[in-house]
Write a protein that holds these residues in place. Structure first.
Motif, short mmCIF file in Angstrom:
data_model
loop_
_atom_site.label_atom_id
_atom_site.label_comp_id
_atom_site.label_asym_id
_atom_site.label_seq_id
_atom_site.Cartn_x
_atom_site.Cartn_y
_atom_site.Cartn_z
N SER A 75 0.82 -1.22 0.00
CA SER A 75 0.00 0.00 0.00
C SER A 75 0.86 1.26 0.00
CB SER A 75 -0.93 0.00 1.22
OG SER A 75 -0.18 -0.09 2.42
N GLU A 76 2.10 1.15 -0.50
CA GLU A 76 2.96 2.32 -0.59
C GLU A 76 2.41 3.29 -1.64
OE1 GLU A 76 4.12 -0.72 -0.05
OE2 GLU A 76 4.89 -0.24 1.94
N GLU A 77 2.86 4.51 -1.55
CA GLU A 77 2.33 5.55 -2.43
C GLU A 77 2.49 5.18 -3.91
OE1 GLU A 77 2.80 10.39 -3.22
OE2 GLU A 77 3.89 9.40 -1.59
N GLY A 78 3.67 4.68 -4.27
CA GLY A 78 3.91 4.32 -5.66
C GLY A 78 3.01 3.20 -6.14
N GLN A 79 2.66 2.30 -5.23
CA GLN A 79 1.82 1.17 -5.61
C GLN A 79 0.36 1.57 -5.83
OE1 GLN A 79 3.03 -1.20 -2.18
NE2 GLN A 79 4.13 -2.61 -3.51
N ARG A 80 0.03 2.79 -5.45
CA ARG A 80 -1.34 3.30 -5.64
C ARG A 80 -1.38 4.46 -6.63
NH1 ARG A 80 -2.40 5.88 -1.42
NH2 ARG A 80 -0.53 5.56 -0.16
N HIS A 81 -0.28 4.67 -7.35
CA HIS A 81 -0.17 5.84 -8.23
C HIS A 81 -1.17 5.74 -9.39
CE1 HIS A 81 1.52 9.00 -10.73
NE2 HIS A 81 2.27 9.37 -9.70
N PRO A 82 -1.85 6.85 -9.73
CA PRO A 82 -2.84 6.82 -10.82
C PRO A 82 -2.28 6.42 -12.17
CG PRO A 82 -2.83 8.97 -9.70
CD PRO A 82 -1.80 8.14 -9.05
N VAL A 83 -0.98 6.63 -12.40
CA VAL A 83 -0.41 6.29 -13.70
C VAL A 83 -0.53 4.81 -13.99
CG1 VAL A 83 1.95 5.85 -12.90
CG2 VAL A 83 1.57 6.75 -15.22
N LEU A 84 -0.64 3.99 -12.95
CA LEU A 84 -0.75 2.54 -13.15
C LEU A 84 -2.05 2.17 -13.87
CD1 LEU A 84 0.55 1.35 -9.66
CD2 LEU A 84 1.76 1.20 -11.85
N GLY A 85 -3.03 3.03 -13.78
CA GLY A 85 -4.28 2.78 -14.49
C GLY A 85 -4.25 3.19 -15.94
N ASP A 86 -3.14 3.78 -16.38
CA ASP A 86 -3.03 4.26 -17.76
C ASP A 86 -2.12 3.39 -18.61
OD1 ASP A 86 -4.64 6.44 -17.09
OD2 ASP A 86 -2.91 7.64 -16.45
N LEU A 87 -1.89 2.15 -18.16
CA LEU A 87 -1.03 1.24 -18.91
C LEU A 87 -1.91 0.16 -19.56
CD1 LEU A 87 1.80 0.81 -16.23
CD2 LEU A 87 1.76 2.38 -18.19
N PRO A 88 -2.27 0.33 -20.81
CA PRO A 88 -3.24 -0.56 -21.44
C PRO A 88 -2.78 -2.00 -21.56
CG PRO A 88 -2.24 0.90 -23.07
CD PRO A 88 -1.81 1.39 -21.73
N ALA A 89 -1.47 -2.22 -21.58
CA ALA A 89 -0.96 -3.59 -21.74
C ALA A 89 -0.88 -4.33 -20.41
CB ALA A 89 0.41 -3.56 -22.39
N MET A 90 -1.23 -3.67 -19.32
CA MET A 90 -1.08 -4.27 -17.99
C MET A 90 -2.41 -4.27 -17.24
SD MET A 90 1.34 -3.03 -14.81
CE MET A 90 0.15 -1.82 -14.19
N ARG A 91 -2.65 -5.33 -16.52
CA ARG A 91 -3.82 -5.39 -15.65
C ARG A 91 -3.35 -5.45 -14.20
NH1 ARG A 91 -7.16 -9.83 -13.91
NH2 ARG A 91 -6.11 -11.22 -15.37
N ARG A 92 -3.97 -4.65 -13.36
CA ARG A 92 -3.65 -4.65 -11.93
C ARG A 92 -4.64 -5.50 -11.16
NH1 ARG A 92 -3.65 1.19 -9.54
NH2 ARG A 92 -5.16 1.50 -11.22
N GLU A 93 -4.13 -6.26 -10.18
CA GLU A 93 -4.99 -7.06 -9.32
C GLU A 93 -4.46 -6.98 -7.89
OE1 GLU A 93 -7.73 -8.64 -9.82
OE2 GLU A 93 -7.88 -8.80 -12.01
N PRO A 94 -5.32 -6.73 -6.91
CA PRO A 94 -4.87 -6.75 -5.52
C PRO A 94 -4.66 -8.18 -5.04
CG PRO A 94 -7.23 -6.38 -5.61
CD PRO A 94 -6.75 -6.39 -7.03
N LEU A 95 -3.69 -8.37 -4.18
CA LEU A 95 -3.44 -9.67 -3.56
C LEU A 95 -3.25 -9.45 -2.06
CD1 LEU A 95 -3.12 -12.70 -4.30
CD2 LEU A 95 -0.65 -12.33 -4.26
N ASP A 96 -4.13 -10.02 -1.28
CA ASP A 96 -4.10 -9.84 0.17
C ASP A 96 -2.75 -10.29 0.73
OD1 ASP A 96 -4.58 -9.96 2.97
OD2 ASP A 96 -6.69 -10.45 2.64
#
Length: 276
Positions: A228-249
């Motif tokens: 949950s670090e700042e970089g791991q929540r950065h909005p730019v991560l949502g602008d990478l069309p070739a990548m999908r983000r998934e949370p893992l507990d």
């Protein structure tokens, strides 16, 4: 005699709380199904499944904390917990104390001096090591069959998770922004469920830092975010069309035993999202 004397002093001083001490048990009963206190959240979850009623006297306080438990809350609620102090353990009069290999030397020495049997377990670094620990704990508890049932359930969950033969590249971004090494349980679980390690492909080792800049410049197919670090929540991560983000507990990262089943189910869910 030392144990009995220490226990009498402890109870007289009120350190044992309001619960009565368990009754003495015969040597044959101890041999067949010893009473156990667990001080390790990973062994807590296994012992809860391979012990009989009343056999697991207490679990670690970590298993009562939603942030660190490897057990469902309803399951943890069935057991009392200790903070791992010698006084708390002694008051319960267990036949065996199960602890982490990181048990404080002073605590270990005190438990040994009181005549308590202490069995320690390290963190499993592979599925095979976890299975070996399950068997050892089930044998310790006198319920080998229940250990084999757990192993069968784990293997079934893993087989179901890897039903899709296609491999997917994934980067696991752990707390602190680091990646896991090859010799870790979560890496073995990722391999076993059809994922290819982004970090291993790039020569990264256990604990290496994965920067936001690297993710943006060289994104994986899937980014598993367990921090949950700042970089791991950065909005730019949502602008990478070739990548999908998934949370893992984070509670799925470190313990074996029944936690493997929940991890496999979550990874299978992520794979289904990829397939869709």
């Amino acid at each position: 005699m030392r144990w009995a004397g220490a226990l009498a002093l402890l109870l007289a001083g009120g350190c044992g709380g309001g619960d009565p001490a368990p009754p003495a048990r015969s040597s044959s009963a101890v041999q067949a199904a010893p009473t156990i206190v667990s001080l390790n959240p990973c062994t807590d979850a296994i012992l809860a499944r391979v012990t009989g009623p009343g056999q697991l006297l207490a679990i670690s306080h970590y298993s009562k904390d939603p942030r660190s438990t490897s057990m469902p809350a309803a399951e943890a609620a069935r057991y009392r917990a200790t903070g791992g102090t010698v006084e708390e353990v002694l008051a319960l009069r267990p036949d065996v104390v199960v602890a982490s290999t990181f048990l404080a030397p002073a605590t270990r020495a005190a438990l040994d001096d009181l005549g308590l049997r202490v069995v320690t377990f390290g963190a499993a670094s592979s599925i095979a090591e976890s299975e070996a620990q399950i068997r050892e704990l089930a044998a310790l508890a006198g319920h080998e069959g229940q250990g084999e049932q757990m192993i069968a359930a784990i293997r079934q969950a893993l087989a179901k998770a890897r039903a899709n033969p296609a491999q997917v590249e994934a980067a696991l971004w752990q707390p602190g922004g680091i990646v896991p090494g090859k010799a870790s349980l979560i890496s073995d679980l990722l391999r076993s469920t059809g994922f290819v390690s982004y970090s291993a492909r790039r020569g990264m080792a256990q604990g290496d830092y994965l920067s936001l800049e690297q993710v943006v410049a060289d994104p994986p197919e899937i980014l598993l975010v367990a921090g949950s670090e700042e970089g791991q929540r950065h909005p730019v991560l949502g602008d990478l069309p070739a990548m999908r983000r998934e949370p893992l507990d984070t509670r799925l990262l470190y313990c074996g035993g029944p936690t493997i089943i929940r991890t496999a189910e979550r990874l299978a869910e992520i794979r289904r999202g990829t397939a869709g």
